[in-house]
Each structure stands twice: as structure tokens, then as C-alpha cells.
Design a protein around this motif. Structure first.
Motif, mmCIF file in Angstrom:
data_model
loop_
_atom_site.group_PDB
_atom_site.id
_atom_site.type_symbol
_atom_site.label_atom_id
_atom_site.label_comp_id
_atom_site.label_asym_id
_atom_site.label_seq_id
_atom_site.Cartn_x
_atom_site.Cartn_y
_atom_site.Cartn_z
ATOM 1 N N PRO A 103 0.806 -1.225 0.000
ATOM 2 C CA PRO A 103 0.000 0.000 0.000
ATOM 3 C C PRO A 103 0.839 1.275 0.000
ATOM 4 C CG PRO A 103 -0.090 -1.071 2.145
ATOM 5 C CD PRO A 103 0.685 -1.978 1.260
ATOM 6 N N PHE A 109 -4.332 2.437 -13.067
ATOM 7 C CA PHE A 109 -4.046 1.697 -14.300
ATOM 8 C C PHE A 109 -4.729 2.353 -15.494
ATOM 9 C CE2 PHE A 109 -3.793 -1.041 -10.696
ATOM 10 C CZ PHE A 109 -2.808 -1.973 -10.957
ATOM 11 N N TRP A 117 -18.442 -4.336 -8.228
ATOM 12 C CA TRP A 117 -19.496 -4.716 -7.286
ATOM 13 C C TRP A 117 -19.547 -3.774 -6.074
ATOM 14 C CZ3 TRP A 117 -15.098 -7.321 -8.395
ATOM 15 C CH2 TRP A 117 -14.135 -7.443 -7.390
ATOM 16 N N MET A 130 -8.249 -2.678 3.996
ATOM 17 C CA MET A 130 -7.181 -3.667 3.855
ATOM 18 C C MET A 130 -6.021 -3.349 4.798
ATOM 19 S SD MET A 130 -7.921 -5.977 1.772
ATOM 20 C CE MET A 130 -9.688 -5.948 1.715
ATOM 21 N N ASN A 178 -4.970 5.571 0.673
ATOM 22 C CA ASN A 178 -4.007 4.790 1.465
ATOM 23 C C ASN A 178 -2.792 5.625 1.863
ATOM 24 O OD1 ASN A 178 -5.180 2.364 1.856
ATOM 25 N ND2 ASN A 178 -3.996 1.232 0.323
ATOM 26 N N ILE B 314 -11.852 -13.931 -13.853
ATOM 27 C CA ILE B 314 -11.752 -12.680 -13.082
ATOM 28 C C ILE B 314 -10.669 -11.815 -13.730
ATOM 29 C CG2 ILE B 314 -10.097 -13.685 -11.433
ATOM 30 C CD1 ILE B 314 -12.723 -11.274 -10.272
ATOM 31 N N ALA B 317 -6.454 -7.448 -13.788
ATOM 32 C CA ALA B 317 -6.149 -6.071 -13.391
ATOM 33 C C ALA B 317 -6.774 -5.736 -12.043
ATOM 34 C CB ALA B 317 -6.632 -5.106 -14.461
ATOM 35 N N LEU B 318 -7.927 -6.356 -11.748
ATOM 36 C CA LEU B 318 -8.563 -6.105 -10.454
ATOM 37 C C LEU B 318 -7.713 -6.680 -9.326
ATOM 38 C CD1 LEU B 318 -12.356 -6.806 -11.133
ATOM 39 C CD2 LEU B 318 -11.131 -4.638 -11.135
ATOM 40 N N ASP B 320 -4.453 -7.063 -9.495
ATOM 41 C CA ASP B 320 -3.309 -6.152 -9.397
ATOM 42 C C ASP B 320 -3.678 -4.942 -8.554
ATOM 43 O OD1 ASP B 320 -1.807 -7.775 -10.981
ATOM 44 O OD2 ASP B 320 -2.055 -6.595 -12.822
ATOM 45 N N ALA B 321 -4.838 -4.352 -8.894
ATOM 46 C CA ALA B 321 -5.258 -3.147 -8.183
ATOM 47 C C ALA B 321 -5.405 -3.428 -6.692
ATOM 48 C CB ALA B 321 -6.563 -2.633 -8.768
ATOM 49 N N ALA B 322 -6.029 -4.562 -6.376
ATOM 50 C CA ALA B 322 -6.249 -4.891 -4.967
ATOM 51 C C ALA B 322 -4.917 -5.044 -4.237
ATOM 52 C CB ALA B 322 -7.066 -6.172 -4.862
ATOM 53 N N GLN B 323 -3.938 -5.635 -4.930
ATOM 54 C CA GLN B 323 -2.634 -5.823 -4.286
ATOM 55 C C GLN B 323 -1.953 -4.491 -4.012
ATOM 56 O OE1 GLN B 323 -1.467 -8.985 -7.180
ATOM 57 N NE2 GLN B 323 -0.299 -9.692 -5.422
ATOM 58 N N THR B 324 -2.078 -3.542 -4.962
ATOM 59 C CA THR B 324 -1.451 -2.240 -4.713
ATOM 60 C C THR B 324 -2.200 -1.479 -3.628
ATOM 61 O OG1 THR B 324 -2.740 -1.098 -6.389
ATOM 62 C CG2 THR B 324 -0.657 -2.042 -7.103
ATOM 63 N N LEU B 325 -3.404 -1.966 -3.275
ATOM 64 C CA LEU B 325 -4.143 -1.325 -2.188
ATOM 65 C C LEU B 325 -3.899 -2.039 -0.861
ATOM 66 C CD1 LEU B 325 -7.432 -0.668 -4.130
ATOM 67 C CD2 LEU B 325 -5.860 1.061 -3.268
ATOM 68 N N GLY B 326 -3.038 -3.043 -0.900
ATOM 69 C CA GLY B 326 -2.665 -3.688 0.349
ATOM 70 C C GLY B 326 -3.328 -5.024 0.620
ATOM 71 N N ALA B 327 -4.087 -5.568 -0.365
ATOM 72 C CA ALA B 327 -4.750 -6.855 -0.138
ATOM 73 C C ALA B 327 -3.727 -7.983 -0.196
ATOM 74 C CB ALA B 327 -5.832 -7.073 -1.180
ATOM 75 N N GLN B 331 -7.361 -12.130 1.365
ATOM 76 C CA GLN B 331 -8.290 -11.056 1.021
ATOM 77 C C GLN B 331 -8.534 -11.002 -0.481
ATOM 78 O OE1 GLN B 331 -5.588 -8.566 2.905
ATOM 79 N NE2 GLN B 331 -6.909 -8.037 4.632
ATOM 80 N N LYS B 335 -12.249 -10.996 -1.001
ATOM 81 C CA LYS B 335 -12.757 -9.646 -1.284
ATOM 82 C C LYS B 335 -12.737 -9.300 -2.771
ATOM 83 C CE LYS B 335 -13.045 -8.091 3.059
ATOM 84 N NZ LYS B 335 -14.071 -8.795 3.809
ATOM 85 N N VAL B 336 -12.019 -10.085 -3.554
ATOM 86 C CA VAL B 336 -11.962 -9.742 -4.983
ATOM 87 C C VAL B 336 -12.480 -10.889 -5.852
ATOM 88 C CG1 VAL B 336 -10.519 -8.953 -6.879
ATOM 89 C CG2 VAL B 336 -9.991 -8.239 -4.554
#
Ligand code: ADP
Ligand code: MG
Lengths: 299, 459
Positions: A103, A109, A117, A130, A178, B314, B317-318, B320-327, B331, B335-336
Motif C-alpha cells: 500500500p 491503471f 461490485w 485492507m 491509502n 476474473i 487487473a482487479l 493487481d489493483a487490490a494488491q497495490t491497495l494492500g490486499a 483477502q 474480497k476480490v
């Protein structure tokens, strides 16, 4: 021959600009790439995408990376984000090496990556939750970020109800929420029409002025690069490596009126030269092809 | 706009028109096959009488005989002529009519049997037959409707004679000197269709009788069987989901499980599930357990492969995005991946539920035959196709209606899926909502902006 406009060198800096760069370089280095290299192994054998990439991004700087299509820009930023493993070198954030995504490096992107969702608000809250924020704090912070990108009133909308520009603004808010050390942006406005793109650029500059954030921005658009950047990193292709890091001699704050200033045009000219080297064969040497309908020639 | 454009959808009107036609056309084909001039037009006799026209109608005629329509009319006329002659003869009584009269007495039997007043073995039970004549003549409980209007006066005239002779059947007191009038033959229309091609109206009327519980075949317990079938399919499907969905999610998310599990599942899928019928009976007994197990075995491999594939769809890119948000990994899945594929998963399960009906029909035939399938099997063997078709249609209709309901629920369950706006159910619900809350027809300002996403100009 028409008279060509005499432009100053892109290296000439006004005293204010020179002063600004001196200050910039005194700041701490937020992100640092040290000898980055990346070799993909593909069916046709290894493909060297990046080779010995070195550069620093200073705190609160906005740096653009520009390069021809396929030169490795996305690969570079994905490595910095930790989404792609590197094969050589290291990435430092605030002087400490990082591995894997986290984070501390937010990313926007080119493709729309809002979670379809989740509502706008829940999307912005995603990263906060997170990283351990409570629902309440996450929600109140998210509302502030949504306000910052000018989307108050849309917090309960779903992404599919938003236009492309609005989606990217939510993506920026989501990444900023974040409080990352650096915001990595991979051609975030590439899919938008010219008008929306210009608006988004001014939104981004506005946000950047108001929020303490460092930005590394990838683009292949010359105007965008010169308009946004403190410095432009020009990437060569095959393999991708740093050609030159240009200090943009255009004064701050940036406005769209600067697009015709000599410094702006000079910088743009230089970047253009670097990424589109003069071709050996010019268009004039194409064979002449005559096409007329038989019996319907116009004299 | 033309009807045929490559790759373009039709407008709403034509689309609905064709949707109707897709059901009307098969029905039309069936009707043409059943009512068309391919089958001879004939009459199946329900009431038969002797006639003196021995030249025209030699030999005994009995209920159930099938006549051509013309010949049947001639037969009726012959009996009517006989009655005229008999009526004339009544004015000059002459003994020796007893035998013919007893035949007339018996000719009412098919009606009595059809109405359920007499049973099969009472054909020559003159006491009972005698009472039947009285019952019809005096129209006890609407009994007169059992015969044609033409026959009612005949019955009444005969009954007047019979009841004058004695109050109940008494062989000694039975009219012997005056001939009773003969019942004019009655018949039902009968097409010479093959048994497997009952006409739509016949199927409809048997369907109504069967489903309202007055089937001619006795107590079918259709309701209980139907619930039984549904219980089997639902238990089987739920068990398959409980096992299959988690495995599929693992396979779709982690290449490790995909490589470990999917090849065998792919192989297992090609082995026909019904082949395991006997094994399942040996394992689980003959009651409902092996049937549920067969539905599970039939559904599970398809489910694992299909849902795993869906999970792999799935958008990377989603992730990837989640990982850069700390997932982190757990999770990413919870969550994804899961929320991301939920609408597609729902769709897959809907399609799989449709297939499960096929397995149900096979499952009900293993071990002890049960449910609707048992009825279909048993009565199909007895050529009761007019009964069998409604039950088959019931299964089809149940599947179709369930599917339609589930497919329309999708847009309510997943409002974030863009095509949600097109749902018919949602549309109707919104209409009803607007109607219940007058004055709120105009949606809020934000919603109005949302309807037309446009970049607002910066200030
Ligand atoms: N997963 C991969 N496997 C093999 N080669 C790749 C892969 N990803 C990118 N490349 C190659 O690396 C080079 C740089 O790609 P990319 O970073 O996407 O360029 P850009 O973003 O500048 O257009 C291209 O030549 C591309 O073919
Ligand atoms: Mg790219």
C-alpha cells in the motif's frame, strides 16, 4: 522553405525554474530504481524488456516516463509497484528495498480497475480497510477523498454508472486514500477522449498541488508529459533503458496557456526527437499509385 | 428495419413476437399432426343396441366398436326405424318379448359403468340395471345427463312401462308382452390417430383431470410425487454446490489445485453417471439416497470445471489493483475473486440446475422407481400417452419457470451488473413502485445525472 521559429535550448532555465530544481533535488529521494533489469522468458526465447534502469524520484515531484509503444514503460511501472518480479537490480522506497506489492505504492491503471461490485465509496474504502482502518474512519476518510476529486453526490453510484473520466478520478481517490509514498500512474488517461483528458490533467495538477504526494506518471503523449512534469524520463526501446532525464524549463504552476511558450515547445521538440528519431526513408519516396475508375476519368 | 440483419438485435416488438412464436409454432405443428386430415374420422360406440336391419348390420355390435361416421349414422337410423316399428307394435301386445327386453335393459350398462354406478361384473345384474333405468328416468342427482337428449324420452317411456309392471326387477313380473324401445346408439368421436399422438385437447382434458385428482387411472398422488422429485433434485443440487463450488474456486484461483484436480474431473465427466446407478444402489440402498447421489455425481464434474473456468475469468487487473491497495492472498480471494465472479457463478449454477433435471429423471428410475418419472415410465409402457405428456410437460415447465425466475432475480441480486437495467422483473417492480408512491416519478437529481454520465465542466 518556410522560416522556422527559432527556439531556445530546452536546457535554458529561467532563474525561478533553476531555483525550483535546486530545491527539488535537495529533498529526500522517495523512489529510487537501481540497475533495474527485466528479461521475460517467452516461447521464442528470452526477451530483454528493461536493462540497467537507474533514476530517482524526489519527494513531491511529478515525473513522467515517456517512450514509444512497447519500450517497456508498463513493465517498468509494474516492477516498481511490485506486481512484476524483476530480474536485476532493486527498487528502494525512502531508501529501503521493497519486494512485492504494497500500500506504500498506490497505482492507477490505464484500464478501469474499480471493483464493479462496490459503490464509489466502498471502492475508496477498500484500501483503508485492507490496511486496518475501522469501518467508521475508512468511511469518513473516503468521503473526504471523494470530495477532493469532485465526486460528492456519487458516493453510492456503481462504477458502471460513471463516465471514463469519473472512473479514473475515483481510482485516483482510491489510491490516494491509502496515503502512499508514491502514486504510480500507467497511462491513466490513455483511454479518454482529448477533451476529458485535458480536464483530467488539470484535475491531477490541482490534486498534486493540494496533496503531499509524489507521482510517477507514464504516458506516450508529448504534450501531456511536458505539461505535467517537473522532469521527463525518456525511455529507449529494445531493451528499455534511460535515454535522458529532462528538466522541464516551464514555470509552475502549470496552465494550458503555457502550451505555446518557447520553453514548452523546445522541450516538446527535444522529447519528440528522442523518441521518434529521424527516419531513413521519408514519406515522399512512396511509389505513386494512380487509381481512377475506367471510363470515369476527371480531366 | 429488416427482419434479418447480420449481428444486430431485433427491436422489442419483433423480439416479443418471435418469443411468442417460438412456443406457438411447436403447438401448431402438434395440432396439424393431430387434427390434420391424415387420420380417418370415426366413432367409438358407447351405447349399442340390436337392430332388426340384419342386412345392413349383421353380427353383434358392442360398446367400444369403432365405426366410420357415415356407417354410424346409418346404424342410428336403423335403430330409430326399429323403434318406430316397436311403437306401432305396442298397441297390439303379444307375449314373447322378454328376451329382447332384457337385452334393452342391459344396453344401459356401459353408461352406468362409465358413471361409476355399477362395476364391471354387474353387467348382468338385472336388479341393479333396473334401478339404473329408474335413476335416469327420474333424473336422480342429474343422472339424466349421462345419456343423450334423444334417449331420455325413450328411457322415460321404457321406465313407465317397467315401473308399472313392478317396483323392482322381478323376472316373473317382467314385461313380456310389450316390447321396450331400444336406446339410440351413442358414440364418441375418435380419430384414427396412433396412441402416441393424442390431440392437444385430449391431453389438456386428461391433464386437468389428473392434476385435479380425478384421474381415470386412479389415485396418482401427483402432488406428492412432484414434491418428491423436487426434493431429490434440490438436495442433490445443494450437496453438489457445497462440494463443487469450493473445489472450483480453489481450482480457478490456484493453479496448484487446477493441475491437481481438473484432469481427473475432466476424465470422470466422460463416464456416464447412470452407469453408476447399480453401484449407488449397492452403496446407499434403494430409497432416495442413491437418487440424490446420482444427481450429485452427474452435476458435480460439470460444476467443478465450469465454475473453475468462470473463476479464472476474473479480471487480472482487479487483482493487481487490490494488491497495490494492500490486499494479501486471503483477502484477494474473499474480497476480490469471490465477489467479482458472483454474478457469473450464479449464472453457471442456474445452467447447471437445468442439467440436474436430466439426472433427476435417470435417478428416479434406479432402485425403487419413484416420483413423476415412475408414473411416466409405468404409464408410458401401457401406452397412456395422453397422461404421460402432461407429466413430462410439468417437468419441463418447472425447469423453465425456475430458470426464468432465477435469471430475472440476477439483476436484483447484482445491481452493479450493467445489463441490470434490462430485466423485465425489475422493470415491473419499478413500475409498481412508482405507482405505489405517486409524486416520486421524478427520480432524485443524482440519479438523473447518473442516467446520462457526462463529464461536468471544471471550474
Ligand atoms: N509477459 C510478457 N512476456 C513476454 N514479453 C513481454 C511480457 N510483457 C511485456 N513483454 C514485452 O516487453 C516489452 C515491453 O512491454 P510494455 O512494458 O508493455 O511496453 P509499453 O508499456 O511501453 O508499451 C514489449 O516488447 C513486450 O512484448
Ligand atoms: Mg503500456
Amino acid at each position: 522553405m518556410t522560416a522556422t521559429l527559432e527556439l531556445p535550448s530546452y536546457k535554458e532555465q529561467s532563474p525561478e525554474v533553476a531555483e525550483r530544481f535546486r530545491h527539488l533535488k535537495e529533498r529526500e529521494v522517495t523512489l529510487s530504481a537501481r540497475g533495474l533489469g527485466k528479461t521475460f522468458s517467452s516461447a521464442q526465447g528470452p526477451v530483454k524488456a528493461l536493462s540497467d534502469v537507474n533514476f530517482d524520484v524526489y519527494r513531491r515531484e511529478l515525473m513522467c516516463v515517456i517512450g514509444a509503444s512497447g519500450c517497456g514503460k508498463s513493465t517498468l511501472i509494474r516492477i516498481l509497484a511490485g506486481l512484476e518480479p524483476l530480474t536485476e537490480g532493486e527498487v528502494l522506497i525512502d531508501g529501503k528495498p521493497v519486494a512485492g506489492p504494497g500500500p506504500d505504492r498506490g497505482m492507477v491503471f490505464q484500464s478501469y480497475t474499480l471493483f464493479p461490485w462496490l459503490t464509489v465509496k466502498k471502492n475508496v474504502m477498500f484500501g483503508l480497510k485492507m490496511t486496518g482502518s475501522s469501518e467508521m474512519t475508512a468511511e469518513s476518510e473516503a468521503m473526504q477523498w471523494i470530495e477532493l476529486v469532485g465526486l460528492s453526490g456519487f458516493e453510492d453510484s456503481y462504477p458502471h454508472q460513471l463516465s471514463g473520466g469519473m472512473k479514473q478520478r475515483v481510482a485516483i481517490a482510491r489510491a490516494l486514500a491509502n496515503r502512499p509514498r508514491i502514486l504510480l500512474m500507467d497511462e491513466p488517461f490513455g483511454a479518454l477522449d482529448a477533451q476529458t483528458r485535458a480536464q483530467m490533467q488539470s484535475y491531477l495538477l490541482q490534486i498534486w498541488r493540494n496533496v503531499d504526494v509524489t507521482i510517477l506518471f507514464i504516458t506516450h503523449d508529448l504534450d501531456e508529459a511536458v505539461h505535467l512534469s517537473d522532469r521527463i524520463l525518456v525511455l529507449d526501446r529494445n531493451p528499455g533503458r534511460v535515454n535522458e532525464i529532462i528538466e522541464v524549463p516551464v514555470g509552475q504552476p502549470r496552465t494550458t496557456r503555457q502550451f505555446l511558450q518557447p520553453e514548452f515547445l523546445a522541450t516538446k521538440g527535444r522529447v519528440s526527437e528522442l523518441i521518434h528519431p529521424p527516419r531513413e526513408t521519408s514519406d515522399e519516396h512512396l511509389p505513386i499509385f494512380k487509381m481512377t475508375r475506367v471510363g470515369d476519368e476527371v480531366v | 428495419m429488416p427482419w434479418f440483419t447480420v449481428g444486430k438485435p431485433l427491436d422489442k416488438m419483433r423480439a416479443s413476437l418471435l418469443m411468442g412464436a417460438s412456443f406457438v409454432l411447436p403447438l401448431l405443428l402438434w395440432s396439424i399432426a393431430a387434427y390434420g386430415p391424415f387420420w380417418s374420422n370415426s366413432k367409438e360406440i358407447t351405447i349399442a343396441s340390436d337392430t332388426d336391419d340384419k342386412d345392413g348390420f349383421a353380427g353383434a355390435i358392442a360398446p367400444g366398436d369403432v365405426f366410420e361416421a357415415d356407417r354410424f349414422s346409418a346404424y342410428q337410423d336403423a335403430v330409430r326405424n326399429d323403434n318406430k316399428a316397436l311403437e306401432a307394435a305396442q298397441s297390439t301386445p303379444e307375449p314373447g318379448q322378454s328376451r329382447a327386453n332384457m337385452k334393452v335393459l342391459r344396453s344401459i350398462f356401459p353408461v352406468a359403468k362409465e358413471e361409476g354406478w355399477l362395476t364391471q361384473d354387474q353387467e348382468k345384474d338385472y336388479d341393479a340395471l333396473f334401478d339404473v333405468w329408474g335413476r335416469i328416468a327420474e333424473n336422480e342427482k342429474g343422472a339424466a345427463s349421462a345419456i343423450s337428449d334423444e334417449n331420455l324420452p325413450i328411457v322415460q317411456q321404457n321406465w313407465a312401462r317397467l315401473s308399472k309392471a313392478s317396483t323392482s326387477y322381478d323376472e316373473a313380473a317382467f314385461v313380456d308382452d310389450v316390447p321396450l324401445l331400444r336406446l339410440v346408439p351413442e358414440a364418441i368421436d375418435k380419430k384414427g390417430r396412433p396412441v402416441f399422438l393424442p390431440a392437444p385437447h385430449e391431453v389438456l382434458s386428461t391433464a386437468i383431470r389428473d392434476f385435479s385428482g380425478n384421474s381415470k387411472l386412479g389415485d396418482l398422488m401427483l402432488g406428492e410425487r412432484y414434491i418428491d422429485s423436487i426434493r431429490t433434485i434440490v438436495s442433490g443440487f445443494v450437496i453438489a454446490c457445497l462440494i463443487g463450488v469450493p473445489i472450483a474456486l480453489l481450482c480457478g484461483t490456484f493453479s496448484f489445485f487446477s493441475r491437481l484436480i481438473e484432469p481427473f474431473v475432466d476424465f470422470f465427466r466422460y463416464m456416464p453417471a447412470p452407469a453408476f446407478g447399480t453401484l449407488l444402489v449397492a452403496l446407499f440402498g434403494i430409497q432416495s439416497a442413491p437418487k440424490v447421489a446420482l444427481v450429485v455425481i452427474g452435476t458435480l464434474p460439470q460444476m467443478i470445471l465450469m465454475v473453475a473456468n468462470t473463476t479464472r475469468m476474473i479480471d487480472g487487473a482487479l487483482l493487481d489493483a487490490a494488491q497495490t491497495l494492500g490486499a494479501k492472498r486471503p483477502q484477494l480471494v474473499s474480497k476480490v475473486v469471490i465477489p467479482g465472479i458472483l454474478p457469473m457463478l450464479y449464472n453457471d449454477l442456474r445452467i447447471l440446475l437445468g442439467w440436474a433435471w436430466t439426472w433427476l429423471v435417470i435417478a428416479e428410475l434406479i432402485g425403487t422407481k419413484v416420483g413423476l418419472t415412475e408414473l411416466i415410465d409405468t404409464h408410458g409402457r401401457r401406452f397412456h400417452f395422453d397422461h404421460v405428456y402432461p407429466w413430462i410437460l410439468l417437468i419441463g415447465l418447472t425447469g423453465f419457470v425456475t430458470d426464468q425466475v432465477l435469471s430475472n432475480l440476477r439483476s436484483i441480486l447484482f445491481p452493479w451488473v450493467p445489463e441490470a437495467g434490462h430485466s423485465r422483473v425489475r422493470h415491473v417492480l419499478e413500475r409498481v413502485g412508482n405507482w405505489l408512491r405517486p409524486g416520486q416519478h421524478k427520480s432524485s437529481q443524482a440519479a438523473a445525472i447518473l442516467a446520462k454520465p457526462k463529464e461536468e465542466t471544471s471550474t
